[in-house]
Enzyme design. Structure first.
Site, short mmCIF file in Angstrom:
data_model
loop_
_atom_site.label_atom_id
_atom_site.label_comp_id
_atom_site.label_asym_id
_atom_site.label_seq_id
_atom_site.Cartn_x
_atom_site.Cartn_y
_atom_site.Cartn_z
N GLY A 12 0.79 -1.24 0.00
CA GLY A 12 0.00 0.00 0.00
C GLY A 12 0.81 1.28 0.00
O GLY A 12 0.36 2.30 0.51
N THR A 13 2.02 1.27 -0.63
CA THR A 13 2.75 2.54 -0.69
C THR A 13 2.03 3.53 -1.60
O THR A 13 2.07 4.74 -1.35
CB THR A 13 4.21 2.36 -1.16
OG1 THR A 13 4.21 1.84 -2.48
CG2 THR A 13 4.99 1.45 -0.23
N ASN A 14 1.38 3.05 -2.62
CA ASN A 14 0.59 3.97 -3.46
C ASN A 14 -0.60 4.51 -2.70
O ASN A 14 -0.95 5.68 -2.83
CB ASN A 14 0.14 3.28 -4.75
CG ASN A 14 1.23 3.32 -5.82
OD1 ASN A 14 1.48 4.36 -6.40
ND2 ASN A 14 1.88 2.20 -6.03
N ILE A 93 -7.52 -8.74 -12.28
CA ILE A 93 -8.32 -8.19 -13.37
C ILE A 93 -9.74 -8.69 -13.09
O ILE A 93 -9.97 -9.90 -13.03
CB ILE A 93 -7.84 -8.72 -14.74
CG1 ILE A 93 -6.37 -8.39 -14.95
CG2 ILE A 93 -8.69 -8.15 -15.87
CD1 ILE A 93 -6.04 -6.92 -14.95
N LEU A 94 -10.67 -7.78 -12.91
CA LEU A 94 -12.03 -8.19 -12.55
C LEU A 94 -12.83 -8.55 -13.80
O LEU A 94 -12.48 -8.15 -14.92
CB LEU A 94 -12.71 -7.09 -11.75
CG LEU A 94 -12.01 -6.78 -10.42
CD1 LEU A 94 -12.61 -5.56 -9.75
CD2 LEU A 94 -12.07 -7.98 -9.48
N ASN A 108 -6.06 2.72 -12.80
CA ASN A 108 -5.02 1.76 -12.40
C ASN A 108 -3.65 2.43 -12.51
O ASN A 108 -3.43 3.27 -13.37
CB ASN A 108 -5.06 0.55 -13.35
CG ASN A 108 -4.01 -0.49 -13.00
OD1 ASN A 108 -3.80 -0.82 -11.83
ND2 ASN A 108 -3.34 -1.03 -14.01
N HIS A 110 0.30 1.37 -13.21
CA HIS A 110 1.15 0.27 -13.65
C HIS A 110 2.60 0.75 -13.70
O HIS A 110 2.87 1.84 -14.20
CB HIS A 110 0.70 -0.24 -15.03
CG HIS A 110 1.54 -1.39 -15.49
ND1 HIS A 110 1.41 -2.66 -14.95
CD2 HIS A 110 2.57 -1.45 -16.36
CE1 HIS A 110 2.30 -3.45 -15.50
NE2 HIS A 110 3.02 -2.75 -16.37
#
Ligand code: GAR
Length: 214
Positions: A12-14, A93-94, A108, A110
């Site tokens: 969770g750094t983002n 990927i849902l 998202n 990436h």
């Protein structure tokens, strides 16, 4: 205010970069309404707790397939009346019903310059290993709208960084995070929440900020 949910799977750094930017007023018109983790052990859940953001677990391992997992996540977002979902180190990927319900409302991050080093199999450290193995001199990060296809949706922001001679996958990952991901993801969220993103097929136009009296 745009009700925003951050979807996470790991450290969770983002998420932390989003929390910090929000605290400093750098993400405008955004309510951080929920953190949803696919993994009950994710450290991101502690970060949410410290920041007083309601957190929820939709544990991927409890669902037999992608469809049932997607349905549970979608129901959670709809129960919470979420307007924008952000994949911040979210490892899945849902299934199509999720994107159909949230078309151009899922962002998202990436860790490469899409369309290089992206798609199935490229996530986390593996992306940086592939970058180094290929010998490219420039890499970076991409914030984009998510679709049913991994790392394929309309690009909102990108930032390039140089690959150094002595980089390892770990040093490169850290620099891409610090110098690119943590900057462009909060910025992309703010642009969305300010209503400044216009999607035209694959192309995202960024509109000028509205004039204020401040
Ligand atoms: C980040 O580098 C993110 O870009 C990447 O996983 C890491 C998660 O770190 N995501 C992908 O590779 C998705 N294709 P975090 O949990 O510390 O934010």
């Amino acid at each position: 205010m745009v009700k925003t949910a951050i979807l996470v799977s790991g450290g969770g750094t983002n998420l932390q970069a989003i929390i910090d930017a929000h605290l400093f007023g750098e993400i405008k018109n955004c309510a951080l309404a929920a953190v949803i983790s696919s993994n009950p052990e994710a450290y991101a859940l502690e970060r949410a707790q410290h920041a007083d953001i309601p957190s929820y677990v939709v544990d991927r391992s409890l669902f037999p397939n992608r469809e049932t997992f997607t349905k549970a996540l979608l129901e959670k977002l709809q129960d919470l009346e979420i307007d924008l979902a952000v994949y911040a180190g979210f490892n899945f990927i849902l299934a199509p019903p999720f994107i159909e319900a949230y078309r151009n409302r899922v962002i998202n991050i990436h860790p490469s310059l899409i369309p290089s080093f992206c798609g199935l199999g490229y996530y986390g450290l593996r992306t940086h290993e592939a970058v180094l193995a290929h010998g490219v001199k420039v890499t970076g990060a991409t914030a984009h709208f998510a679709t049913e296809i991994a790392d394929d949706g309309p690009i909102i922001l990108q930032k390039a960084i140089s690959v150094l001679e002595d980089d390892t996958p770990n040093t490169l990952q850290r620099r891409v995070m610090e110098e690119a991901e943590w900057e462009i993801l909060p910025r992309a969220i703010s642009l969305f929440c300010e209503g400044r993103l216009e999607v035209d097929g694959r192309i995202v136009h960024i509109k000028e900020a509205a004039e204020t009296d401040e």
